[in-house]
Design an enzyme around this catalytic site. Structure first.
Site, PDB file in Angstrom:
ATOM      1  N   SER A 125       0.827  -1.208   0.000  1.00 13.89           N
ATOM      2  CA  SER A 125       0.000   0.000   0.000  1.00 13.89           C
ATOM      3  C   SER A 125       0.863   1.260   0.000  1.00 13.89           C
ATOM      4  CB  SER A 125      -0.892  -0.002   1.249  1.00 13.89           C
ATOM      5  OG  SER A 125      -1.460   1.277   1.449  1.00 13.89           O
ATOM      6  N   TYR A 150      -1.627  -1.220  10.949  1.00 13.72           N
ATOM      7  CA  TYR A 150      -1.938  -1.746   9.607  1.00 13.72           C
ATOM      8  C   TYR A 150      -0.814  -1.364   8.630  1.00 13.72           C
ATOM      9  CZ  TYR A 150      -3.566  -1.383   4.824  1.00 13.72           C
ATOM     10  OH  TYR A 150      -3.642  -1.457   3.456  1.00 13.72           O
ATOM     11  N   LYS A 154       2.326  -3.545   6.433  1.00 10.12           N
ATOM     12  CA  LYS A 154       2.652  -3.462   4.999  1.00 10.12           C
ATOM     13  C   LYS A 154       4.145  -3.169   4.832  1.00 10.12           C
ATOM     14  CE  LYS A 154      -1.368  -4.406   3.445  1.00 10.12           C
ATOM     15  NZ  LYS A 154      -1.583  -5.737   2.850  1.00 10.12           N
TER      16      LYS A 154
END
Ligand code: WQD
Length: 335
Positions: A125, A150, A154
């Site tokens: 992302s 989160y 990544k």
């Protein structure tokens, strides 16, 4: 026929990629734990392509189950979408995010290493860049300390892959998405957020459908052309197409050595108000929204320099924001 494992393949981007893979002539096997997806999506994929993907409901944190799957399946490539992805939830439940997102990844990579399987694509992302200093954002932009667990998963995923590639001389690509939006033209698959949507476009479509009273626009005091934040909204089918091109690149061994990383966006920044206006115009309706305070953790601006993906993958996002908004509404109306 090459057999491709799509983890999280009943999810939003996973299901669109499963369709694109089948249409490109690949055999697709899906693993999904249904924690943030619905089983009916499997029938919808079948309805679109005429071919039902093999499906296994497996929690990828269970290393024994993952091992048993690979014992029974000869896999030619893996596209790994399976992860929790709600930024806000990750701040409330960091251990759940680290355990799920990292252990799932490690269990799959371990099987690939032990069985000398190759061709791994990671769903990453643009959030890894945080608030980038320069626009548009290319793959050389510095990685900033992530603001949420989160986003950290990544960043860590990309780092794990770098060592996986160099230690075991594997082929792998990390695809850094900007903001995926829209739904398949058939309106049979699309974004299916559980509970209150975190992301902008499902909140827009649910507001238009009367599921939500109004859209809260988080902040109109940003230093942008209309005060609302800028993002790069990439049509989900264009994103799916990039995955097929990246996988083919690996299978045909056209990739360069080391972990290849590609930013996937349109290269165009749109403000929140521009997204709302585009949605209203293309669907000929008025959206009920309120301008409220900024959301904690949001960045001001992010849009992609997708030159590397265009050059190396031969990928070009063709779909306009308006068309994405039209498909998003067609999908919502069918829910
Ligand atoms: C977009 C813009 C909000 C909701 C995150 C992750 C990224 C990826 C996509 C998972 C922002 C504004 C939003 C609302 C609003 N994650 N907004 N009202 O935060 O850019 O990216 O989701 O796939 O990794 O970082 O996406 O859709 O939440 O927000 O005004 O009700 O819309 O402030 O400016 P974001 P988003």
């Amino acid at each position: 026929m090459k057999k491709i494992l799509v983890t999280g393949g009943l999810g939003y981007i996973g299901s669109h990629t499963a369709v694109a893979l089948q249409e490109a002539g690949y055999e697709v096997v899906i693993i999904d734990d249904l924690s943030n997806s619905e089983l009916f999506v499997l029938d919808r994929i079948t309805e679109i392509t005429g071919t039902k993907p093999e499906f296994h409901q497996i929690d990828l944190k269970d290393s024994e189950k993952v091992k048993a799957f690979f014992d029974g399946n000869q896999i030619d490539g893996v596209i790994h979408f399976a992860a929790h992805k709600a930024v806000g939830e990750s701040v409330q439940k960091p251990l759940m995010y680290f355990k799920n997102n990292l252990l799932s990844l490690l269990n799959v990579l371990e099987q690939m290493q032990e069985r000398s399987l190759d061709n791994f694509i990671f769903s990453s992302s643009c959030t890894v860049y945080g608030q980038a200093d320069e626009m548009p954002i290319n793959e050389k932009a510095p990685i900033k300390k992530a603001e949420s667990p989160y986003a950290k998963t990544k960043q860590m995923g990309d780092e794990i892959l770098e060592d996986f590639v160099s230690a075991y001389s594997k082929n792998a690509i990390s695809l850094r998405y900007f903001n995926p939006v829209g739904a398949h033209p058939s309106a049979l698959i699309g974004e299916l957020p559980k509970g209150v949507p975190n992301n902008l476009v499902p909140f827009v479509t649910q507001t238009a459908a009367g599921v939500r009273d109004y859209l809260s626009i988080f902040g109109n005091d940003y230093p942008t052309r209309d005060g609302t934040a800028i993002r790069d909204y990439i049509y989900v089918c264009d994103l799916a197409d990039a995955h097929v091109k990246a996988l083919t690149r690996l299978i045909e061994k056209k990739n360069k050595s080391g972990l290849e990383i590609f930013n996937l966006g349109t290269g165009i920044g749109s403000t929140v108000l521009e997204v709302v206006k585009s949605f209203e115009e293309v669907n000929n309706l008025k959206l009920n929204y309120k301008l409220v305070d900024r959301r904690a953790g949001d960045i001001v601006e992010a849009y992609s320099d997708n030159e590397l993906a265009e050059k190396e993958l031969g990928w070009k996002p063709e779909t306009s924001l308006e068309e994405s908004m039209r498909t998003a509404w067609e999908w919502q109306k069918g829910l």
